[in-house]
Scaffold this active site. Structure first.
Site, PDB file in Angstrom:
ATOM      1  N   ILE A   1       0.827  -1.213   0.000  1.00 42.30           N
ATOM      2  CA  ILE A   1       0.000   0.000   0.000  1.00 42.30           C
ATOM      3  C   ILE A   1       0.865   1.269   0.000  1.00 42.30           C
ATOM      4  O   ILE A   1       0.399   2.333  -0.429  1.00 42.30           O
ATOM      5  CB  ILE A   1      -0.970  -0.030   1.214  1.00 42.30           C
ATOM      6  CG1 ILE A   1      -2.201   0.817   0.967  1.00 42.30           C
ATOM      7  CG2 ILE A   1      -0.270   0.372   2.504  1.00 42.30           C
ATOM      8  CD1 ILE A   1      -3.317   0.568   1.982  1.00 42.30           C
TER       9      ILE A   1
ATOM     10  N   HIS B   1       5.849 -12.257   5.781  1.00 42.69           N
ATOM     11  CA  HIS B   1       5.716 -11.786   4.403  1.00 42.69           C
ATOM     12  C   HIS B   1       7.088 -11.449   3.872  1.00 42.69           C
ATOM     13  O   HIS B   1       7.992 -11.106   4.641  1.00 42.69           O
ATOM     14  CB  HIS B   1       4.819 -10.548   4.323  1.00 42.69           C
ATOM     15  CG  HIS B   1       5.209  -9.448   5.249  1.00 42.69           C
ATOM     16  ND1 HIS B   1       4.893  -9.466   6.600  1.00 42.69           N
ATOM     17  CD2 HIS B   1       5.923  -8.312   5.050  1.00 42.69           C
ATOM     18  CE1 HIS B   1       5.371  -8.384   7.175  1.00 42.69           C
ATOM     19  NE2 HIS B   1       6.011  -7.664   6.266  1.00 42.69           N
TER      20      HIS B   1
ATOM     21  N   ASN C   1      11.384  -8.745   6.974  1.00 44.48           N
ATOM     22  CA  ASN C   1      11.637  -8.200   8.305  1.00 44.48           C
ATOM     23  C   ASN C   1      11.136  -9.196   9.352  1.00 44.48           C
ATOM     24  O   ASN C   1      10.090  -9.820   9.163  1.00 44.48           O
ATOM     25  CB  ASN C   1      10.927  -6.862   8.461  1.00 44.48           C
ATOM     26  CG  ASN C   1      11.533  -5.769   7.601  1.00 44.48           C
ATOM     27  OD1 ASN C   1      12.750  -5.659   7.528  1.00 44.48           O
ATOM     28  ND2 ASN C   1      10.701  -4.992   6.923  1.00 44.48           N
TER      29      ASN C   1
ATOM     30  N   GLU D   1       6.295  -4.533  10.829  1.00 44.41           N
ATOM     31  CA  GLU D   1       5.053  -3.834  11.188  1.00 44.41           C
ATOM     32  C   GLU D   1       3.887  -4.812  11.298  1.00 44.41           C
ATOM     33  O   GLU D   1       3.045  -4.678  12.193  1.00 44.41           O
ATOM     34  CB  GLU D   1       4.788  -2.779  10.097  1.00 44.41           C
ATOM     35  CG  GLU D   1       3.470  -2.050  10.189  1.00 44.41           C
ATOM     36  CD  GLU D   1       3.192  -1.219   8.914  1.00 44.41           C
ATOM     37  OE1 GLU D   1       4.144  -0.784   8.239  1.00 44.41           O
ATOM     38  OE2 GLU D   1       2.012  -1.028   8.618  1.00 44.41           O
TER      39      GLU D   1
END
Ligand code: 5GP
Length: 121
Positions: free
Chosen positions: A35, A105, A92, A100
């Site tokens: 996004i 992912h 990450n 986050e």
């Protein structure tokens, strides 16, 4: 490691509660655009299973899930047009990485020369 939280945003995308552009989907993985893109092509690939991070995925996923997921990553890179020109895959994991969303992912970033820096100085 923290327990998997079913209310995370990617779990909601997988359940169809939040819309996304489904660039690729199979029994192991779903890919959709980030996004807040940080490159001309910035795609996220997530496994269908409930894993908090790559650490969790590597420890608990079946061999079939791991193979299926990484085959999907390769297919997505081809499908979004960066396999030939090159891309960076980032995962990450945990607080120091500033992860986050607590559903494993990988980011696929490409579409321009990404330079050599892997981290912000
Ligand atoms: P992380 O920092 O966890 O590795 O990356 C999470 C990524 O998810 C961020 O790049 C962020 O822009 C993206 N993201 C967060 N919420 C949404 C959302 O609702 N939809 C999409 N498509 N991407 C999201």
């Amino acid at each position: 490691m923290t327990a998997y939280d079913d209310s995370n945003i990617f779990a909601r995308i997988l359940r169809g509660e939040i819309p996304c552009e489904r660039l690729y989907e199979d029994e192991f993985a779903l890919a959709f655009p980030d996004i807040r893109p940080q490159a001309p092509r910035h795609v996220l690939v997530i496994p269908k299973g409930k894993y908090v991070s790559i650490t969790d995925f590597g420890a608990k996923a079946t061999a079939e899930e791991i193979t299926g997921f990484f085959r999907a990553v390769s297919l997505v890179a081809e499908k979004v047009g960066v396999a030939g020109s090159g891309y960076r895959m980032i995962a990450n994991a945990g607080p120091d990485s500033r992860q986050e969303v607590p559903h494993f992912h990988v980011h696929i970033l490409g579409g321009r020369n990404l330079g050599t820096l892997l981290v912000t100085p």
